[in-house]
Enzyme design. Structure first.
Site, mmCIF file in Angstrom:
data_model
loop_
_atom_site.group_PDB
_atom_site.id
_atom_site.type_symbol
_atom_site.label_atom_id
_atom_site.label_comp_id
_atom_site.label_asym_id
_atom_site.label_seq_id
_atom_site.Cartn_x
_atom_site.Cartn_y
_atom_site.Cartn_z
ATOM 1 N N HIS A 1 0.812 -1.182 -0.020
ATOM 2 C CA HIS A 1 0.253 -0.016 -0.052
ATOM 3 C C HIS A 1 0.774 1.297 0.030
ATOM 4 C CE1 HIS A 1 -3.793 -1.805 0.280
ATOM 5 N NE2 HIS A 1 -3.849 -2.260 1.701
ATOM 6 N N ARG B 1 -17.585 -7.619 -0.052
ATOM 7 C CA ARG B 1 -18.576 -6.977 0.301
ATOM 8 C C ARG B 1 -19.715 -6.954 -0.815
ATOM 9 N NH1 ARG B 1 -21.305 -2.067 1.531
ATOM 10 N NH2 ARG B 1 -19.805 -0.905 0.019
HETATM 11 P P1 A3P Z 1 -16.974 -2.694 -1.433
HETATM 12 O O1 A3P Z 1 -16.624 -2.599 -0.049
HETATM 13 O O2 A3P Z 1 -17.391 -1.675 -2.279
HETATM 14 O O3 A3P Z 1 -18.088 -3.902 -1.862
HETATM 15 P P2 A3P Z 1 -9.598 -4.200 -1.192
HETATM 16 O O4 A3P Z 1 -9.504 -5.428 -1.785
HETATM 17 O O5 A3P Z 1 -8.797 -3.195 -1.589
HETATM 18 O O6 A3P Z 1 -9.788 -4.064 0.352
HETATM 19 O O7 A3P Z 1 -11.028 -3.765 -1.503
HETATM 20 C C1 A3P Z 1 -12.197 -3.999 -1.091
HETATM 21 C C2 A3P Z 1 -13.280 -3.948 -2.152
HETATM 22 O O8 A3P Z 1 -13.020 -4.541 -3.397
HETATM 23 C C3 A3P Z 1 -14.652 -4.287 -1.498
HETATM 24 O O9 A3P Z 1 -15.477 -3.358 -1.869
HETATM 25 C C4 A3P Z 1 -15.039 -5.420 -2.099
HETATM 26 O O10 A3P Z 1 -16.396 -5.939 -2.098
HETATM 27 C C5 A3P Z 1 -14.299 -5.361 -3.413
HETATM 28 N N1 A3P Z 1 -14.166 -6.778 -4.105
HETATM 29 C C6 A3P Z 1 -13.304 -7.718 -3.298
HETATM 30 N N2 A3P Z 1 -13.302 -8.660 -4.366
HETATM 31 C C7 A3P Z 1 -13.500 -8.326 -5.245
HETATM 32 C C8 A3P Z 1 -13.950 -8.960 -6.666
HETATM 33 N N3 A3P Z 1 -13.318 -10.324 -6.814
HETATM 34 N N4 A3P Z 1 -14.567 -8.510 -7.585
HETATM 35 C C9 A3P Z 1 -15.063 -7.329 -7.461
HETATM 36 N N5 A3P Z 1 -14.994 -6.592 -6.222
HETATM 37 C C10 A3P Z 1 -14.336 -7.194 -5.247
#
Ligand code: A3P
Length: 315
Positions: free
Chosen positions: A126, A281
């Site tokens: 990050h 989510r």
């Molecule tokens: P939301 O909270 O809007 O649903 P990170 O991986 O950087 O922590 O980001 C998490 C976000 O990416 C969350 O968004 C999560 O639901 C979404 N996310 C995780 N896996 C995913 C996938 N395979 N396809 C699309 N979105 C995904």
């Protein structure tokens, strides 16, 4: 250079600090806000990491699609070893397969021997571009960055922190409070805009080194982005693979629906306080309409216009 606890304590004591939502406090180091507890790992990573020319580094800010990017890049790079029925994604969370440098590999003042990692090594971070170890910047290692509309990112991070176990004496933080600190740039690894613009500018200057992706583009056409990533890392899909629909298969294997449904992602943890299920989510574009008031939206949009539009960066 080793760091000594005294040196670290002195450094941390000298830095500006802010309380963060549930997470450890943040401190301002090299112009960005980092969780105090992670700063020692970051410094060890900066001092000791030696990039190889064929490394692939996945970079992002929290809640911008890191987990998705890890699943996709792991699958693209390893597609001759694994297929949808035997992929390690079925049994391991993407964060285990593509480890964070600062949270995992360099945690607790460790100096891991990363020479034996299967090549090409895929790591994630990050950290902002300006804070990456010099060897990453100087070598030919490639960086794939994912960003996301800040309106959706702030909503996603609010949900994420709400999903963590709250210490007894800590009240739940309202969306308004969380939004306020986000707008002030005080988020882990933020300010959001400086982080994003840093990678954006590098991707324009060195398109063979840094690939800049947007979560929204992946949502619109993930197969096209899978092919773009494969070309960027020098592993384009062959005509045979095109015919067999391998890129489509990868997109399907890494879909939110598929990953969220796996036992490992329903029940596992990849760090002591982080449950795998918190990383999956809704995965929607524009979910912010359900959480942000019109004045909040106007405020963040005006910050985006001031901080990102001048660089040609729009969401
Ligand atoms: P939301 O909270 O809007 O649903 P990170 O991986 O950087 O922590 O980001 C998490 C976000 O990416 C969350 O968004 C999560 O639901 C979404 N996310 C995780 N896996 C995913 C996938 N395979 N396809 C699309 N979105 C995904």
């Amino acid at each position: 250079m080793e760091y000594h606890q005294e040196e670290m304590d002195e450094l941390i004591a000298s830095l500006p600090k802010e309380k963060a939502f549930l997470a450890p406090s943040l401190c301002l180091y090299q112009n960005f806000w980092f969780p105090i507890t992670v700063l020692p790992n970051i410094i060890t990573f900066q001092r000791h990491f030696k990039a190889k020319d064929n490394d692939i580094v996945l970079a992002s800010q929290p809640k911008t699609g890191t987990t998705w990017l890890k699943a996709l890049v792991f699958s693209i790079v390893n597609r001759h070893r694994f297929n949808p029925s035997n992929t390690p994604l079925l049994a391991s969370n993407p964060h285990e397969l593509v480890p964070f440098l600062e949270f995992t590999l360099y945690a607790n003042n460790a100096k891991p021997n990363l020479d034996d990692f299967p090549e090409p090594r895929i790591f994630s971070t990050h950290l902002p571009y300006s804070c990456l170890p010099e060897s990453m910047k100087r070598s030919n290692c490639q960086v794939i960055y994912i960003s996301r509309n800040p309106l959706d990112t702030v909503v996603s991070s609010w949900h994420f922190f709400k999903s963590l176990v709250r210490p007894e004496n800590q009240p739940e933080r309202s969306m308004e409070e969380h939004f306020e600190t986000f707008c002030q740039g005080i988020t882990g690894f933020g300010p959001f805009w400086d982080h994003t613009v840093g990678y954006w500018n590098e991707s324009l200057e060195k398109p063979h080194k840094v690939l800049f992706l947007k979560y929204e583009d992946l949502k619109e056409d993930v197969v096209a982005q899978v092919k773009r990533v494969a070309e960027f890392v020098g592993l384009p899909f062959s005509l045979g693979e095109e015919k067999e629909g391998v890129a489509q298969e990868i997109a399907e294997t890494c879909s939110l629906r598929k990953l969220k449904d796996l036992e490992v992602n329903k029940t596992g943890k990849f760090m002591p306080n982080f449950e795998n299920k918190s990383y999956f989510r809704k995965g929607e574009v524009g979910d912010w309409v359900n959480y942000l008031s019109p004045p909040m939206v106007a405020r963040l949009r005006s910050i985006m216009e001031e901080k990102m539009s001048p660089f040609g960066l729009e969401f």
